[in-house]
Design a protein around this motif. Structure first.
Motif, PDB file in Angstrom:
ATOM      1  N   ARG A 298      34.517  52.455  31.682  1.00  0.00           N
ATOM      2  CA  ARG A 298      34.575  51.489  32.772  1.00  0.00           C
ATOM      3  C   ARG A 298      33.907  50.191  32.349  1.00  0.00           C
ATOM      4  NH1 ARG A 298      29.794  50.434  35.073  1.00  0.00           N
ATOM      5  NH2 ARG A 298      28.135  51.998  35.127  1.00  0.00           N
ATOM      6  N   THR A 299      34.197  49.142  33.092  1.00  0.00           N
ATOM      7  CA  THR A 299      33.586  47.842  32.836  1.00  0.00           C
ATOM      8  C   THR A 299      32.324  47.683  33.680  1.00  0.00           C
ATOM      9  OG1 THR A 299      34.746  46.702  34.622  1.00  0.00           O
ATOM     10  CG2 THR A 299      35.906  46.888  32.501  1.00  0.00           C
ATOM     11  N   ALA A 300      31.657  46.550  33.492  1.00  0.00           N
ATOM     12  CA  ALA A 300      30.475  46.243  34.306  1.00  0.00           C
ATOM     13  C   ALA A 300      30.837  46.049  35.772  1.00  0.00           C
ATOM     14  CB  ALA A 300      29.778  44.996  33.767  1.00  0.00           C
ATOM     15  N   THR A 301      32.110  45.776  36.061  1.00  0.00           N
ATOM     16  CA  THR A 301      32.565  45.614  37.444  1.00  0.00           C
ATOM     17  C   THR A 301      33.214  46.892  37.972  1.00  0.00           C
ATOM     18  OG1 THR A 301      34.652  44.639  36.676  1.00  0.00           O
ATOM     19  CG2 THR A 301      32.859  43.126  37.188  1.00  0.00           C
TER      20      THR A 301
ATOM     21  N   THR B 136      26.995  43.972  37.947  1.00  0.00           N
ATOM     22  CA  THR B 136      27.701  42.689  37.995  1.00  0.00           C
ATOM     23  C   THR B 136      26.729  41.522  37.850  1.00  0.00           C
ATOM     24  OG1 THR B 136      27.629  42.778  40.435  1.00  0.00           O
ATOM     25  CG2 THR B 136      29.641  43.550  39.353  1.00  0.00           C
ATOM     26  N   ALA B 137      25.525  41.662  38.413  1.00  0.00           N
ATOM     27  CA  ALA B 137      24.525  40.604  38.256  1.00  0.00           C
ATOM     28  C   ALA B 137      24.084  40.499  36.804  1.00  0.00           C
ATOM     29  CB  ALA B 137      23.329  40.876  39.166  1.00  0.00           C
ATOM     30  N   ARG B 138      23.845  41.651  36.167  1.00  0.00           N
ATOM     31  CA  ARG B 138      23.412  41.667  34.772  1.00  0.00           C
ATOM     32  C   ARG B 138      24.473  41.076  33.854  1.00  0.00           C
ATOM     33  NH1 ARG B 138      22.779  46.858  34.313  1.00  0.00           N
ATOM     34  NH2 ARG B 138      20.654  46.838  35.123  1.00  0.00           N
ATOM     35  N   ALA B 139      25.745  41.320  34.178  1.00  0.00           N
ATOM     36  CA  ALA B 139      26.845  40.843  33.343  1.00  0.00           C
ATOM     37  C   ALA B 139      27.281  39.425  33.682  1.00  0.00           C
ATOM     38  CB  ALA B 139      28.047  41.789  33.479  1.00  0.00           C
ATOM     39  N   GLY B 140      26.661  38.811  34.690  1.00  0.00           N
ATOM     40  CA  GLY B 140      27.056  37.465  35.085  1.00  0.00           C
ATOM     41  C   GLY B 140      28.410  37.427  35.759  1.00  0.00           C
TER      42      GLY B 140
ATOM     43  N   GLU C 137      30.229  36.098  40.677  1.00  0.00           N
ATOM     44  CA  GLU C 137      31.277  35.241  41.235  1.00  0.00           C
ATOM     45  C   GLU C 137      32.655  35.860  41.047  1.00  0.00           C
ATOM     46  OE1 GLU C 137      33.002  30.661  40.719  1.00  0.00           O
ATOM     47  OE2 GLU C 137      31.060  31.233  39.873  1.00  0.00           O
ATOM     48  N   ALA C 138      32.871  36.513  39.929  1.00  0.00           N
ATOM     49  CA  ALA C 138      34.181  37.090  39.633  1.00  0.00           C
ATOM     50  C   ALA C 138      34.546  38.216  40.599  1.00  0.00           C
ATOM     51  CB  ALA C 138      34.220  37.609  38.196  1.00  0.00           C
ATOM     52  N   VAL C 139      33.552  38.945  41.124  1.00  0.00           N
ATOM     53  CA  VAL C 139      33.854  40.073  42.001  1.00  0.00           C
ATOM     54  C   VAL C 139      33.847  39.694  43.471  1.00  0.00           C
ATOM     55  CG1 VAL C 139      32.969  41.748  40.340  1.00  0.00           C
ATOM     56  CG2 VAL C 139      31.433  40.839  42.113  1.00  0.00           C
TER      57      VAL C 139
ATOM     58  N   ALA D  83      34.786  40.873  49.185  1.00  0.00           N
ATOM     59  CA  ALA D  83      35.297  40.423  50.484  1.00  0.00           C
ATOM     60  C   ALA D  83      36.341  41.396  51.021  1.00  0.00           C
ATOM     61  CB  ALA D  83      35.893  39.023  50.345  1.00  0.00           C
ATOM     62  N   GLU D  84      37.223  41.863  50.143  1.00  0.00           N
ATOM     63  CA  GLU D  84      38.256  42.818  50.568  1.00  0.00           C
ATOM     64  C   GLU D  84      37.642  44.120  51.047  1.00  0.00           C
ATOM     65  OE1 GLU D  84      41.893  45.468  48.628  1.00  0.00           O
ATOM     66  OE2 GLU D  84      41.062  43.779  47.501  1.00  0.00           O
ATOM     67  N   LEU D  85      36.666  44.641  50.309  1.00  0.00           N
ATOM     68  CA  LEU D  85      36.046  45.905  50.690  1.00  0.00           C
ATOM     69  C   LEU D  85      35.232  45.762  51.972  1.00  0.00           C
ATOM     70  CD1 LEU D  85      34.927  47.201  47.177  1.00  0.00           C
ATOM     71  CD2 LEU D  85      36.764  48.114  48.602  1.00  0.00           C
TER      72      LEU D  85
END
Length: 262
Positions: free
Chosen positions: A126-129, A188-192, A195-197, A202-204
């Motif tokens: 899996r990715t960081a997101t 997600t914070a650690r990976a910067g 903003e991308a997520v 918002a959808e969730l």
């Protein structure tokens, strides 16, 4: 020679070697006569937006300990590969760089073969997101056939909060959901990638009041001791020990293995 001075000298030699491998003309610098191959020190400093004096000191082994941000800029300026960037951080800070978000989620055939050889233990990358980018047969049998989902829907949070089958699959659904949201926030914070997520968040939030409540709760939760129980619709209860590993050269990817408890 002290260990600190030795590490500074090793960093300087590594920077100089990387600088001398670059083609000035390909990077837009004048193809004038040069005494040595590669970029000049001032050109690297310009590309990295660093002081020429300080960069010169770094190469000379007397610049002190650089910050992670400076090393990131140098890695970009010197066009380092992921493995080279990791080595730069090990020399400069004595640790690997933090995971960082990137759009490229391709998994090499070698990594896919590793996953396939882990079967019958469910395993995935899996990715960081928390997007699923690779998996083996056992993972699809336990969780879902990710190949049948559109790529943008292969996200573990989507499965947990939007797929009603997840509440049967996870007998401890509430604690699982808390752990995943907390880990997702930190990853997600650690990976910067905060903003991308934002669109996914918002959808969730709109689709799941439970996700919205957990997302608004800033408390960091832990998951316990790394054990996990699933209730498979066909095979019934299955207990696993969960192990996670960083992927060598790709700190933005995480290998997850479920080892069945005998």
């Amino acid at each position: 020679m002290s260990s600190l001075h030795a590490s500074e000298k090793a960093l300087g030699l590594y920077l100089r070697n990387a600088r001398q491998k670059l083609d000035p003309a390909a990077l837009g610098f004048p193809a004038t006569r040069r005494r040595t191959p590669g970029l000049r020190r001032e050109e690297v400093a310009q590309r990295a937006e660093l002081s020429v004096t300080w960069y010169t000191w770094l190469e000379q082994g007397r610049g002190g300990m650089p910050s992670a941000a400076a090393l990131e800029r140098l890695a970009g300026a010197l066009m380092l590969t992921d493995a080279e960037r990791e080595h730069l951080f090990l020399l400069g800070l004595g640790r690997s760089p933090e995971a960082r978000y990137r759009q490229d989620t391709d998994v090499t055939p070698r990594l896919q073969r590793v996953l396939d050889r882990l079967d019958p233990s469910p395993a995935f990358i899996r990715t960081a997101t928390w997007d699923m980018v690779a998996w083996n047969r056992a993972a699809t049998e336990l969780m879902t056939d990710f190949a049948l989902l559109p790529p943008e829907h292969r996200n573990i949070l989507r499965l947990i909060f939007l797929d009603p089958r997840s509440r049967t699959l996870h007998p401890d659904w509430e604690s699982t959901a808390r752990f995943i949201v907390s880990s997702f926030r930190m990853d997600t914070a650690r990976a910067g990638a905060a903003e991308a997520v934002e669109p996914l968040v918002a959808e969730l939030c709109a689709a799941s009041f439970e996700f919205r409540a957990l997302w608004q709760d800033r408390t960091v939760h832990t998951f316990g001791h790394g054990a996990k129980t699933f209730h498979h619709p066909v095979h019934g209860p299955q207990a696993f020990e969960v192990s996670t590993f960083a992927v060598d050269g790709r700190p933005d990817l995480i290998l997850v293995i479920y080892g069945e408890v005998s």
